[in-house]
Design a protein around this motif. Sequence first.
Motif, PDB file in Angstrom:
ATOM      1  N   TYR A   1       0.847  -1.246   0.030  1.00 14.57           N
ATOM      2  CA  TYR A   1       0.090   0.119   0.031  1.00 14.57           C
ATOM      3  C   TYR A   1       0.852   1.218  -0.018  1.00 14.57           C
ATOM      4  N   SER A   2       0.744   2.040  -1.053  1.00 14.41           N
ATOM      5  CA  SER A   2       1.599   3.338  -1.151  1.00 14.41           C
ATOM      6  C   SER A   2       1.264   4.073   0.054  1.00 14.41           C
ATOM      7  N   ARG A   3      -0.220   3.973   0.491  1.00 17.13           N
ATOM      8  CA  ARG A   3      -0.670   5.049   1.455  1.00 17.13           C
ATOM      9  C   ARG A   3      -0.094   4.806   2.848  1.00 17.13           C
ATOM     10  N   PHE A   4       0.583   3.762   3.183  1.00 21.58           N
ATOM     11  CA  PHE A   4       1.276   3.194   4.426  1.00 21.58           C
ATOM     12  C   PHE A   4       2.485   4.008   4.703  1.00 21.58           C
ATOM     13  N   ILE A   5       2.959   4.381   5.821  1.00 21.33           N
ATOM     14  CA  ILE A   5       4.352   4.805   6.253  1.00 21.33           C
ATOM     15  C   ILE A   5       4.651   3.878   7.486  1.00 21.33           C
ATOM     16  N   LEU A   6       5.601   2.974   7.271  1.00 22.16           N
ATOM     17  CA  LEU A   6       5.932   2.024   8.160  1.00 22.16           C
ATOM     18  C   LEU A   6       7.365   2.439   8.691  1.00 22.16           C
ATOM     19  N   THR A   7       7.511   2.142  10.098  1.00 20.62           N
ATOM     20  CA  THR A   7       8.832   2.462  10.619  1.00 20.62           C
ATOM     21  C   THR A   7       9.058   1.367  11.776  1.00 20.62           C
ATOM     22  N   PRO A   8      10.221   0.814  11.958  1.00 20.72           N
ATOM     23  CA  PRO A   8      10.583   0.059  12.870  1.00 20.72           C
ATOM     24  C   PRO A   8      10.258   0.495  14.256  1.00 20.72           C
ATOM     25  N   PRO A   9       9.955  -0.143  15.418  1.00 25.33           N
ATOM     26  CA  PRO A   9       9.653   0.501  16.579  1.00 25.33           C
ATOM     27  C   PRO A   9      10.754   1.454  17.130  1.00 25.33           C
ATOM     28  N   ALA A  10      10.703   2.616  16.464  1.00 22.68           N
ATOM     29  CA  ALA A  10      11.671   3.644  16.693  1.00 22.68           C
ATOM     30  C   ALA A  10      11.419   4.841  17.370  1.00 22.68           C
ATOM     31  N   ALA A  11       9.904   4.972  17.702  1.00 27.75           N
ATOM     32  CA  ALA A  11       9.563   6.045  18.210  1.00 27.75           C
ATOM     33  C   ALA A  11      10.148   6.532  19.732  1.00 27.75           C
ATOM     34  N   PHE A  12      10.530   5.655  20.135  1.00 21.80           N
ATOM     35  CA  PHE A  12      11.090   5.669  21.622  1.00 21.80           C
ATOM     36  C   PHE A  12      12.654   6.190  21.687  1.00 21.80           C
ATOM     37  N   TYR A  13      13.147   6.019  20.318  1.00 26.79           N
ATOM     38  CA  TYR A  13      14.525   6.226  20.353  1.00 26.79           C
ATOM     39  C   TYR A  13      15.080   7.605  20.330  1.00 26.79           C
ATOM     40  N   SER A  14      16.122   8.008  21.094  1.00 25.07           N
ATOM     41  CA  SER A  14      17.085   8.811  20.813  1.00 25.07           C
ATOM     42  C   SER A  14      18.364   8.454  21.766  1.00 25.07           C
ATOM     43  N   ILE A  15      19.415   9.030  21.616  1.00 31.33           N
ATOM     44  CA  ILE A  15      20.536   8.686  22.440  1.00 31.33           C
ATOM     45  C   ILE A  15      20.259   8.991  23.865  1.00 31.33           C
ATOM     46  N   GLU A  16      19.735   9.962  24.029  1.00 32.86           N
ATOM     47  CA  GLU A  16      19.588  10.487  25.389  1.00 32.86           C
ATOM     48  C   GLU A  16      18.169   9.369  26.316  1.00 32.86           C
ATOM     49  N   ALA A  17      17.275   9.224  25.401  1.00 35.61           N
ATOM     50  CA  ALA A  17      16.163   8.651  25.774  1.00 35.61           C
ATOM     51  C   ALA A  17      16.593   6.926  26.035  1.00 35.61           C
ATOM     52  N   GLU A  18      17.172   6.676  25.200  1.00 34.66           N
ATOM     53  CA  GLU A  18      17.902   5.034  25.649  1.00 34.66           C
ATOM     54  C   GLU A  18      18.857   4.954  27.050  1.00 34.66           C
ATOM     55  N   LYS A  19      19.476   6.145  27.231  1.00 32.81           N
ATOM     56  CA  LYS A  19      20.308   5.861  28.379  1.00 32.81           C
ATOM     57  C   LYS A  19      19.472   5.841  29.780  1.00 32.81           C
ATOM     58  N   ASP A  20      18.322   6.850  29.428  1.00 31.43           N
ATOM     59  CA  ASP A  20      17.414   7.120  30.561  1.00 31.43           C
ATOM     60  C   ASP A  20      16.608   5.641  30.717  1.00 31.43           C
ATOM     61  N   LEU A  21      16.342   5.343  29.487  1.00 29.31           N
ATOM     62  CA  LEU A  21      15.413   3.923  29.848  1.00 29.31           C
ATOM     63  C   LEU A  21      16.185   2.836  30.558  1.00 29.31           C
ATOM     64  N   ARG A  22      17.731   2.554  30.227  1.00 28.80           N
ATOM     65  CA  ARG A  22      18.097   1.525  30.673  1.00 28.80           C
ATOM     66  C   ARG A  22      18.582   1.940  32.164  1.00 28.80           C
ATOM     67  N   ARG A  23      18.869   3.284  32.285  1.00 26.38           N
ATOM     68  CA  ARG A  23      19.025   3.581  33.849  1.00 26.38           C
ATOM     69  C   ARG A  23      17.764   3.465  34.790  1.00 26.38           C
ATOM     70  N   GLN A  24      16.728   3.839  34.292  1.00 26.22           N
ATOM     71  CA  GLN A  24      15.426   3.733  35.029  1.00 26.22           C
ATOM     72  C   GLN A  24      15.042   2.163  35.462  1.00 26.22           C
ATOM     73  N   ALA A  25      15.191   1.217  34.427  1.00 30.09           N
ATOM     74  CA  ALA A  25      15.069   0.014  34.442  1.00 30.09           C
ATOM     75  C   ALA A  25      15.778  -0.728  35.356  1.00 30.09           C
ATOM     76  N   ALA A  26      17.150  -0.195  35.483  1.00 30.50           N
ATOM     77  CA  ALA A  26      18.082  -0.891  36.532  1.00 30.50           C
ATOM     78  C   ALA A  26      17.931  -0.429  37.790  1.00 30.50           C
ATOM     79  N   ARG A  27      17.386   0.955  38.176  1.00 32.35           N
ATOM     80  CA  ARG A  27      17.066   1.308  39.347  1.00 32.35           C
ATOM     81  C   ARG A  27      16.035   0.816  40.120  1.00 32.35           C
ATOM     82  N   SER A  28      15.234   0.203  39.340  1.00 34.80           N
ATOM     83  CA  SER A  28      13.632  -0.092  39.757  1.00 34.80           C
ATOM     84  C   SER A  28      13.734  -1.101  41.140  1.00 34.80           C
ATOM     85  N   HIS A  29      14.868  -1.809  41.227  1.00 31.26           N
ATOM     86  CA  HIS A  29      14.906  -2.530  42.390  1.00 31.26           C
ATOM     87  C   HIS A  29      15.377  -1.631  43.589  1.00 31.26           C
ATOM     88  N   VAL A  30      15.675  -0.518  43.555  1.00 31.00           N
ATOM     89  CA  VAL A  30      16.058   0.344  44.589  1.00 31.00           C
ATOM     90  C   VAL A  30      14.940   0.595  45.644  1.00 31.00           C
TER      91      VAL A  30
END
Length: 255
Positions: free
Chosen positions: A226-255
């Motif tokens: 379909y030419s009327r589709f735009i598809l991206t891989p699951p990338a909406a979450f991503y930036s260099i800064e967001a990925e760092k925040d993501l892993r930091r938050q997940a790792a700190r969840s046990h605290v």
Amino acid sequence: ILLQYAPITAAVIDALPTLGIVSRIGAGFDTVDTNACEAHGVWVANSPDYGVAEVATHALALALASLRNVVRYHDDVRAGRWHYLSSGPLRRPSELTLGIVGLGRIGKRMAHVSRNVVKRVVAYDPHLIDGDFPAYVERAGSLGELAAQSDIVSLHTPLDATTRGLIGAPFFAATKRGLTLVNTSRGGVVDNADLLAALDAGILRGAALDVLAEEPVPRDSPLLTYSRFILTPPAAFYSIEAEKDLRRQAARSHV
């Protein structure tokens, strides 16, 4: 357990009697059997606010790319077509209504970054009281009501038993013709067969999807035809800064 994509099933929980916490590197936790975790006294954590701005920005970018035919223009130029009407007529975004399904952190940010681009912002979220709606967001009383008045619908709801297949035949039956659908939430929220039927029927002008029920998309998937589709891989979450925040938050969840 610190995980991203691996499913945490009842069998996994049963096999780990000393497990204390499952912390997901991501906002959703639909890959975790929360009932099994509760039964075994296992805490479940996620990272709900690491990429709020990124997802909202990506959703707006997808909406505008679809509304302005950016990808189709690009394909036309590469194919030797050079004309502003090559991909069809365009509407003025400032005359359109944006509908948001799910007015949580990301939905609210989407409303905020879009409010000066579109004419109106309406939202449907049965879990929020009126006081939780920003002043510039109108409340739709039902999903059908939102569908009937929106030119663009952006999905920002989690995936659970109440939202799986939420965007299906009943939604499209109520939809204002010419709708542009954007999904940066979870692929399972949309029924793909009903989505394709709505495209074939001319109900949808286009769709821009960052997530799919089956990932990666199979090479023989009709979505790719379909030419009327735009598809991206699951990338909406991503930036260099967001990925760092993501892993930091997940790792700190046990605290």
